[in-house]
Design a protein around this motif. Structure first.
Motif, PDB file in Angstrom:
ATOM      1  N   GLU A   1       0.864  -1.276  -0.158  1.00 49.50           N
ATOM      2  CA  GLU A   1       0.120  -0.131  -0.004  1.00 49.50           C
ATOM      3  C   GLU A   1       0.846   1.193   0.066  1.00 49.50           C
ATOM      4  OE1 GLU A   1      -2.565  -0.422   3.361  1.00 49.50           O
ATOM      5  OE2 GLU A   1      -3.608  -2.310   2.314  1.00 49.50           O
ATOM      6  N   GLU A   2       2.047   1.329   0.945  1.00 51.81           N
ATOM      7  CA  GLU A   2       2.725   2.249   0.904  1.00 51.81           C
ATOM      8  C   GLU A   2       3.357   2.331  -0.477  1.00 51.81           C
ATOM      9  OE1 GLU A   2       6.647   4.077   3.227  1.00 51.81           O
ATOM     10  OE2 GLU A   2       5.565   2.089   3.960  1.00 51.81           O
ATOM     11  N   LEU A   3       3.755   1.420  -1.170  1.00 47.22           N
ATOM     12  CA  LEU A   3       4.408   1.346  -2.642  1.00 47.22           C
ATOM     13  C   LEU A   3       3.714   2.008  -3.443  1.00 47.22           C
ATOM     14  CD1 LEU A   3       6.740   0.780  -4.475  1.00 47.22           C
ATOM     15  CD2 LEU A   3       5.790  -1.469  -4.851  1.00 47.22           C
ATOM     16  N   THR A   4       2.375   1.724  -3.248  1.00 51.12           N
ATOM     17  CA  THR A   4       1.230   2.513  -4.120  1.00 51.12           C
ATOM     18  C   THR A   4       1.291   4.003  -4.041  1.00 51.12           C
ATOM     19  OG1 THR A   4      -0.071   0.140  -4.373  1.00 51.12           O
ATOM     20  CG2 THR A   4      -1.065   2.166  -5.036  1.00 51.12           C
ATOM     21  N   GLU A   5       1.240   4.357  -2.868  1.00 50.26           N
ATOM     22  CA  GLU A   5       1.140   5.789  -2.567  1.00 50.26           C
ATOM     23  C   GLU A   5       2.406   6.581  -3.000  1.00 50.26           C
ATOM     24  OE1 GLU A   5       0.574   6.246   1.835  1.00 50.26           O
ATOM     25  OE2 GLU A   5      -1.320   5.026   1.649  1.00 50.26           O
ATOM     26  N   LEU A   6       3.551   5.883  -2.621  1.00 51.97           N
ATOM     27  CA  LEU A   6       4.782   6.452  -3.133  1.00 51.97           C
ATOM     28  C   LEU A   6       4.893   6.862  -4.716  1.00 51.97           C
ATOM     29  CD1 LEU A   6       7.371   4.374  -0.940  1.00 51.97           C
ATOM     30  CD2 LEU A   6       6.935   7.000  -1.066  1.00 51.97           C
ATOM     31  N   GLN A   7       4.405   5.627  -5.531  1.00 47.50           N
ATOM     32  CA  GLN A   7       4.299   5.850  -6.883  1.00 47.50           C
ATOM     33  C   GLN A   7       3.311   6.962  -7.344  1.00 47.50           C
ATOM     34  OE1 GLN A   7       6.254   3.752  -8.810  1.00 47.50           O
ATOM     35  NE2 GLN A   7       5.936   5.319 -10.219  1.00 47.50           N
ATOM     36  N   ALA A   8       2.285   6.935  -6.850  1.00 50.31           N
ATOM     37  CA  ALA A   8       1.213   8.068  -6.965  1.00 50.31           C
ATOM     38  C   ALA A   8       1.928   9.313  -6.939  1.00 50.31           C
ATOM     39  CB  ALA A   8      -0.046   7.564  -6.199  1.00 50.31           C
ATOM     40  N   SER A   9       2.662   9.510  -5.649  1.00 51.02           N
ATOM     41  CA  SER A   9       3.049  10.993  -5.354  1.00 51.02           C
ATOM     42  C   SER A   9       4.314  10.998  -6.382  1.00 51.02           C
ATOM     43  CB  SER A   9       3.849  10.930  -4.091  1.00 51.02           C
ATOM     44  OG  SER A   9       2.806  10.805  -3.065  1.00 51.02           O
ATOM     45  N   LEU A  10       5.187   9.934  -6.526  1.00 46.57           N
ATOM     46  CA  LEU A  10       5.969  10.528  -7.888  1.00 46.57           C
ATOM     47  C   LEU A  10       5.293  10.858  -9.165  1.00 46.57           C
ATOM     48  CD1 LEU A  10       9.102  10.490  -8.939  1.00 46.57           C
ATOM     49  CD2 LEU A  10       8.697   7.769  -9.014  1.00 46.57           C
ATOM     50  N   ASP A  11       4.353  10.020  -9.519  1.00 41.91           N
ATOM     51  CA  ASP A  11       3.506  10.443 -10.774  1.00 41.91           C
ATOM     52  C   ASP A  11       3.015  11.892 -10.741  1.00 41.91           C
ATOM     53  OD1 ASP A  11       4.332   8.036 -11.598  1.00 41.91           O
ATOM     54  OD2 ASP A  11       2.248   7.066 -11.318  1.00 41.91           O
ATOM     55  N   LEU A  12       2.455  12.130  -9.659  1.00 40.74           N
ATOM     56  CA  LEU A  12       1.944  13.570  -9.331  1.00 40.74           C
ATOM     57  C   LEU A  12       3.101  14.588  -9.333  1.00 40.74           C
ATOM     58  CD1 LEU A  12      -0.199  15.588  -8.865  1.00 40.74           C
ATOM     59  CD2 LEU A  12       0.064  15.137  -6.381  1.00 40.74           C
ATOM     60  N   LEU A  13       4.126  14.423  -8.793  1.00 40.62           N
ATOM     61  CA  LEU A  13       5.382  15.349  -9.012  1.00 40.62           C
ATOM     62  C   LEU A  13       5.827  15.406 -10.356  1.00 40.62           C
ATOM     63  CD1 LEU A  13       7.731  16.729  -7.641  1.00 40.62           C
ATOM     64  CD2 LEU A  13       8.962  14.773  -7.726  1.00 40.62           C
ATOM     65  N   LEU A  14       5.810  14.282 -11.454  1.00 44.64           N
ATOM     66  CA  LEU A  14       6.234  14.407 -12.683  1.00 44.64           C
ATOM     67  C   LEU A  14       5.180  15.271 -13.468  1.00 44.64           C
ATOM     68  CD1 LEU A  14       7.325  10.588 -13.243  1.00 44.64           C
ATOM     69  CD2 LEU A  14       8.919  12.908 -12.884  1.00 44.64           C
ATOM     70  N   LYS A  15       3.969  15.144 -13.203  1.00 47.75           N
ATOM     71  CA  LYS A  15       2.873  16.078 -13.810  1.00 47.75           C
ATOM     72  C   LYS A  15       3.253  17.313 -13.781  1.00 47.75           C
ATOM     73  CE  LYS A  15      -0.315  12.081 -14.453  1.00 47.75           C
ATOM     74  NZ  LYS A  15      -1.463  11.384 -14.297  1.00 47.75           N
ATOM     75  N   GLU A  16       3.511  17.542 -12.544  1.00 48.91           N
ATOM     76  CA  GLU A  16       3.384  18.980 -11.944  1.00 48.91           C
ATOM     77  C   GLU A  16       4.662  19.605 -12.497  1.00 48.91           C
ATOM     78  OE1 GLU A  16       3.477  18.828  -7.699  1.00 48.91           O
ATOM     79  OE2 GLU A  16       1.464  18.944  -7.423  1.00 48.91           O
ATOM     80  N   HIS A  17       5.698  19.050 -12.743  1.00 47.42           N
ATOM     81  CA  HIS A  17       6.881  19.354 -13.221  1.00 47.42           C
ATOM     82  C   HIS A  17       6.595  19.722 -14.871  1.00 47.42           C
ATOM     83  CE1 HIS A  17      10.940  19.368 -15.056  1.00 47.42           C
ATOM     84  NE2 HIS A  17      11.282  20.080 -14.004  1.00 47.42           N
TER      85      HIS A  17
END
Length: 171
Positions: A46-62
């Motif tokens: 579950e934590e891995l899923t959250e980390l991956q989602a946060s990384l994806d959001l960071l990439l989109k924001e960038h």
């Protein structure tokens, strides 16, 4: 007469973990490589899923913010050219300062972006490693002198001792 004190080795997870089961008892002799504890893989997944989602959001924001910096620079440059055209040196100088500030903001945003990506990649790699291994193994042979009490909480922090092994052959 002398007192011989064994060397103790703390056994720990390198990331915040929920323990599913402790597989050794106080006073028990364990061999190097024996399983000492088993992690709750579901919580880590579950934590891995959250980390991956946060990384994806960071990439989109960038991807959104990078063109904004470029657009702001173009707007300020156009404004500066207008002031230079009407020979308003003070206002043109203010635009020059705005450009410097925009460049500095872009630089620090990029530094933070790179650092955050490295952080997420490291955390994701450690979570995947824990999911793949799922166990805490003895790094040394010896007697178990400490076992984390999981009756109140089965969570452990980064590098928090789960089991301590005393090696009476190493003093």
């Amino acid at each position: 007469k002398g007192l011989v004190v064994p060397t103790e080795y703390s056994q720990f997870f390198t990331r915040r973990t929920t323990i599913k089961e402790i597989c050794c008892d106080l006073g028990q002799y364990v061999n190097e490589g024996d399983i000492l504890a088993i992690a709750d893989i579901k919580a880590t997944q579950e934590e891995l899923t959250e980390l991956q989602a946060s990384l994806d959001l960071l990439l989109k924001e960038h991807d959104i913010n990078t063109p904004m910096h470029e657009l702001n620079t173009q707007i300020i440059n156009t404004e500066k050219q207008g002031y230079l055209y009407v020979d308003d040196q003070d206002s043109a100088m203010e635009c020059y300062e705005k450009l410097k500030l925009e460049d500095e903001d872009k630089y620090y945003d990029e530094q933070l972006y790179q650092y955050t990506i490295e952080y997420y990649n490291k955390e994701i790699a450690e979570a995947r490693k824990l999911i793949n291994e799922g166990t805490l193994r003895a790094k040394k042979s010896g007697y178990v002198t400490y076992v984390k009490d999981t009756s109140k909480s089965n969570s452990v922090g980064i590098n928090e001792a789960v089991v301590v092994i005393a090696d009476y052959d190493d003093y």
